[in-house]
Design a protein around this motif. Sequence first.
Motif, PDB file in Angstrom:
ATOM      1  N   HIS A   1      42.881  40.171  40.174  1.00 55.76           N
ATOM      2  CA  HIS A   1      43.741  39.169  39.532  1.00 55.76           C
ATOM      3  C   HIS A   1      43.964  39.503  38.062  1.00 55.76           C
ATOM      4  N   PHE A   2      42.898  39.845  37.348  1.00 54.02           N
ATOM      5  CA  PHE A   2      43.032  40.153  35.923  1.00 54.02           C
ATOM      6  C   PHE A   2      43.843  41.422  35.699  1.00 54.02           C
TER       7      PHE A   2
ATOM      8  N   SER B   1      45.669  36.385  43.962  1.00 54.82           N
ATOM      9  CA  SER B   1      45.990  36.246  42.548  1.00 54.82           C
ATOM     10  C   SER B   1      47.092  35.215  42.321  1.00 54.82           C
TER      11      SER B   1
ATOM     12  N   ARG C   1      36.942  38.992  32.375  1.00 51.49           N
ATOM     13  CA  ARG C   1      38.349  39.239  32.023  1.00 51.49           C
ATOM     14  C   ARG C   1      38.455  40.168  30.812  1.00 51.49           C
ATOM     15  N   SER C   2      37.619  39.925  29.808  1.00 56.64           N
ATOM     16  CA  SER C   2      37.647  40.768  28.613  1.00 56.64           C
ATOM     17  C   SER C   2      37.296  42.207  28.954  1.00 56.64           C
TER      18      SER C   2
ATOM     19  N   SER D   1      47.506  40.511  36.086  1.00 53.35           N
ATOM     20  CA  SER D   1      48.042  39.641  35.039  1.00 53.35           C
ATOM     21  C   SER D   1      47.943  40.256  33.638  1.00 53.35           C
ATOM     22  N   SER D   2      47.324  41.455  33.523  1.00 52.63           N
ATOM     23  CA  SER D   2      47.137  42.052  32.192  1.00 52.63           C
ATOM     24  C   SER D   2      48.339  42.837  31.700  1.00 52.63           C
TER      25      SER D   2
ATOM     26  N   GLU E   1      40.218  43.930  30.850  1.00 52.16           N
ATOM     27  CA  GLU E   1      41.343  44.258  29.984  1.00 52.16           C
ATOM     28  C   GLU E   1      41.012  45.418  29.045  1.00 52.16           C
TER      29      GLU E   1
ATOM     30  N   ARG F   1      35.016  34.539  31.783  1.00 52.09           N
ATOM     31  CA  ARG F   1      35.690  34.880  30.528  1.00 52.09           C
ATOM     32  C   ARG F   1      35.289  36.288  30.075  1.00 52.09           C
TER      33      ARG F   1
END
Length: 466
Positions: free
Chosen positions: A326-327, A137, A363-364, A330-331, A367, A360
């Motif tokens: 990673h997401f 990450s 990631r959504s 970073s969230s 989250e 994309r």
Amino acid sequence: MPELTQTKTYLAQMNVHIIQAMINAIEKPAVFIDEQYTIRAANDAYTARQPLPVDIHESKCHKVSHHSDVPCDQNGESCPLAQCRDTQRPANVIHVHETPNGKRYCDIVMKPIYDDEAKLLGYIEIITDVPYASVASKANTLLGQSTAFKNLLHKINRAATADIAVLLQGETGTGKELVAQALHTSSQRSQSPFVIIECAGLNDNLFESELFGHEKGAFTGANFKKRGLVESAQGGTIFFDEIGDVPLNMQVKLLRLLETKRYRSVGGLMEKQADFRLVCATHKDLAQMVKDGEFRQDLYYRIAGFPIHLPSLRERKTDIPLLIEHFLQSSNLSVDSVTKRFHSDALALLLKYPFPGNIRELRSIVEQSALLALEDEITPDDLPEHIRQYEPSSSINEQSTRVQSVDRPTTSSNGFALTTLADAEADYLRQCIAHFEGHIDELAQQLGISRRTLYRKLQQHNISPH
């Protein structure tokens, strides 16, 4: 005879000294390796980047770089030495090396070295770090470790060193802007501006003014002189995002800019000289648009000097767990400062989903799920409903990807579900890796193939041998 033996030994020692001098003259990390993978010479840049000591005439290259007891091609990676040996030509591969700062991507060029009698002496390996990619990450970095991802890095590295126009083609959400940024930061123009032009939001009136700028009073509302994006990018890189959305009448002016590298601001009389590297991106099929008369053929060939295909997430599914991690990191959606994690059942559902929105969309989803999860573990119930209810057979996108746009039936006349042989082989190998408890050599023997063939097939289907 003793004199002849002494002469050969002396000549061999001379060759090693000459090669060591050659290695020392190379600024990048460089090493000389014999056919048994033993390091015979290395420069200071090479030894400084290794977490393990390098013992000349003793250390094996795969042990130093990969901490592995076997060569790369026996451990699921392409081996440049094996490629050189098989083809008798230079080889170029993307590898992940162990360094004092952890695992890092590097671009390896290996060349065979011969003496005056055309006898092979060994191989020179030159290493270039790839700072814009990572296997862990890291913000604003291309992340992955699948074969498709490594092939993408290879294309980026080849294009970055030249000033050729690059066309990035791929589905929406595959990371085209990150790749464009990587091309810029790896080029000789990295110290100059990187300017993004969003073609989708520009109409006929705005396009020329945004690109070339305008003089005060050039049109109603032009109350001041404006500098254009082409001038702002002087010496750097211009990234035309969604180039397929440029109107036909504006394509003529864009083509003239690219061919002459000269332009005038709106309302201006003086021609200006442009100096920039061109990178374009689109999710549209420009070749088909040319056939349909929606995109100029001459402009297409001007911007597509070096086309790069960005793989969809369906082509690099082994990267999904890494991207999810990673997401999550970073969230900032943690519980009591503990980073949330996905339950294996939730991860299994995500691995089946085709992700039409690619990274994309992933990631959504991550989250959303992390926000809905009340505990630190994300379960299938926390996933969006369309993920939980997804059925593979209902995905037109996945089926079209599987057959690669060739019209093949998905069911036979009696309703039997058909699949490609490649998909059947991939599914079977995944089950073998998941359930076989012996050594990889034993698995290859049980399958009736060599270990090398098994590794090649695993690499072909992006399956980890572990």
